[in-house]
Motif scaffolding. Sequence first.
Motif, PDB file in Angstrom:
ATOM      1  N   GLN A 129       0.891  -0.955  -0.164  1.00 47.49           N
ATOM      2  CA  GLN A 129       0.019   0.039   0.092  1.00 47.49           C
ATOM      3  C   GLN A 129       0.878   1.020   0.034  1.00 47.49           C
ATOM      4  O   GLN A 129       1.812   1.151   0.460  1.00 47.49           O
ATOM      5  N   VAL A 130       0.445   2.194  -0.603  1.00 49.27           N
ATOM      6  CA  VAL A 130       1.435   3.462  -0.957  1.00 49.27           C
ATOM      7  C   VAL A 130       0.785   4.468   0.015  1.00 49.27           C
ATOM      8  O   VAL A 130      -0.480   4.817  -0.101  1.00 49.27           O
ATOM      9  N   LEU A 131       1.789   5.017   0.919  1.00 47.50           N
ATOM     10  CA  LEU A 131       1.680   6.276   1.414  1.00 47.50           C
ATOM     11  C   LEU A 131       2.096   7.367   0.742  1.00 47.50           C
ATOM     12  O   LEU A 131       3.070   7.674   0.516  1.00 47.50           O
ATOM     13  N   THR A 132       0.941   8.024   0.042  1.00 49.84           N
ATOM     14  CA  THR A 132       1.400   9.300  -0.916  1.00 49.84           C
ATOM     15  C   THR A 132       1.816  10.465  -0.119  1.00 49.84           C
ATOM     16  O   THR A 132       0.959  10.903   0.942  1.00 49.84           O
ATOM     17  N   LEU A 133       2.813  10.933  -0.412  1.00 48.73           N
ATOM     18  CA  LEU A 133       3.553  12.011   0.099  1.00 48.73           C
ATOM     19  C   LEU A 133       3.247  13.512  -0.572  1.00 48.73           C
ATOM     20  O   LEU A 133       4.001  13.399  -1.710  1.00 48.73           O
ATOM     21  N   ARG A 172       0.111   6.755   7.970  1.00 49.53           N
ATOM     22  CA  ARG A 172       0.941   5.504   8.228  1.00 49.53           C
ATOM     23  C   ARG A 172       0.459   4.282   9.196  1.00 49.53           C
ATOM     24  O   ARG A 172       0.227   3.241   8.983  1.00 49.53           O
ATOM     25  N   SER A 173      -0.334   4.741  10.231  1.00 46.36           N
ATOM     26  CA  SER A 173      -0.756   3.939  11.106  1.00 46.36           C
ATOM     27  C   SER A 173      -1.821   2.990  10.591  1.00 46.36           C
ATOM     28  O   SER A 173      -2.351   1.919  10.684  1.00 46.36           O
ATOM     29  N   SER A 174      -2.996   4.030   9.718  1.00 49.03           N
ATOM     30  CA  SER A 174      -4.048   3.299   9.138  1.00 49.03           C
ATOM     31  C   SER A 174      -3.602   2.436   8.132  1.00 49.03           C
ATOM     32  O   SER A 174      -4.151   1.470   7.892  1.00 49.03           O
ATOM     33  N   ILE A 175      -2.536   2.605   7.380  1.00 51.77           N
ATOM     34  CA  ILE A 175      -2.118   1.843   6.279  1.00 51.77           C
ATOM     35  C   ILE A 175      -1.479   0.489   6.828  1.00 51.77           C
ATOM     36  O   ILE A 175      -1.713  -0.647   6.381  1.00 51.77           O
TER      37      ILE A 175
END
Length: 146
Positions: A38-42, A64-67
């Motif tokens: 899963q990608v954390l888009t920054l 981040r925690s949710s992902i």
Amino acid sequence: MAFQHILVPIDGSETAYAAFDKAAEFAKAFNSKITLVQVLTLDPYIAAEYITAAQTNQLIERARSSILKTLAEATDRLSAQGVHVDTQLLEGQVIYTEIIKAAKNLNADLIVIGSHGRTGLKKFFLGSVAQSILGETDIPVLVVRK
């Protein structure tokens, strides 16, 4: 053709779960390993200090925690089916680029991704990660529509 390593991008949606259920079928049939990503888009404006100076940012840390929670839930669901699963949280500005990069780095020989099947203006405005991946990689891609 046997698939040894399947990459499955997820986002917590029902469409993503449909894709990973299909990937689980392939994994069982071919005794494959699955890596869920899963990608954390920054956003470069919000994350500038986070990216360059390793500073913390509450918004990013909540995301981040949710992902990580989504990846853990998906892992539990696949492990219960007897499928070997690894996970990776990816970070970047363009989702499909990070997914393709991860697939290459992991030597994945199949990407299984869900698609909402949007068309017309919805597709134009919302984009399509699946479509972008199809157009940018030489790794086989299975698109699962919900």
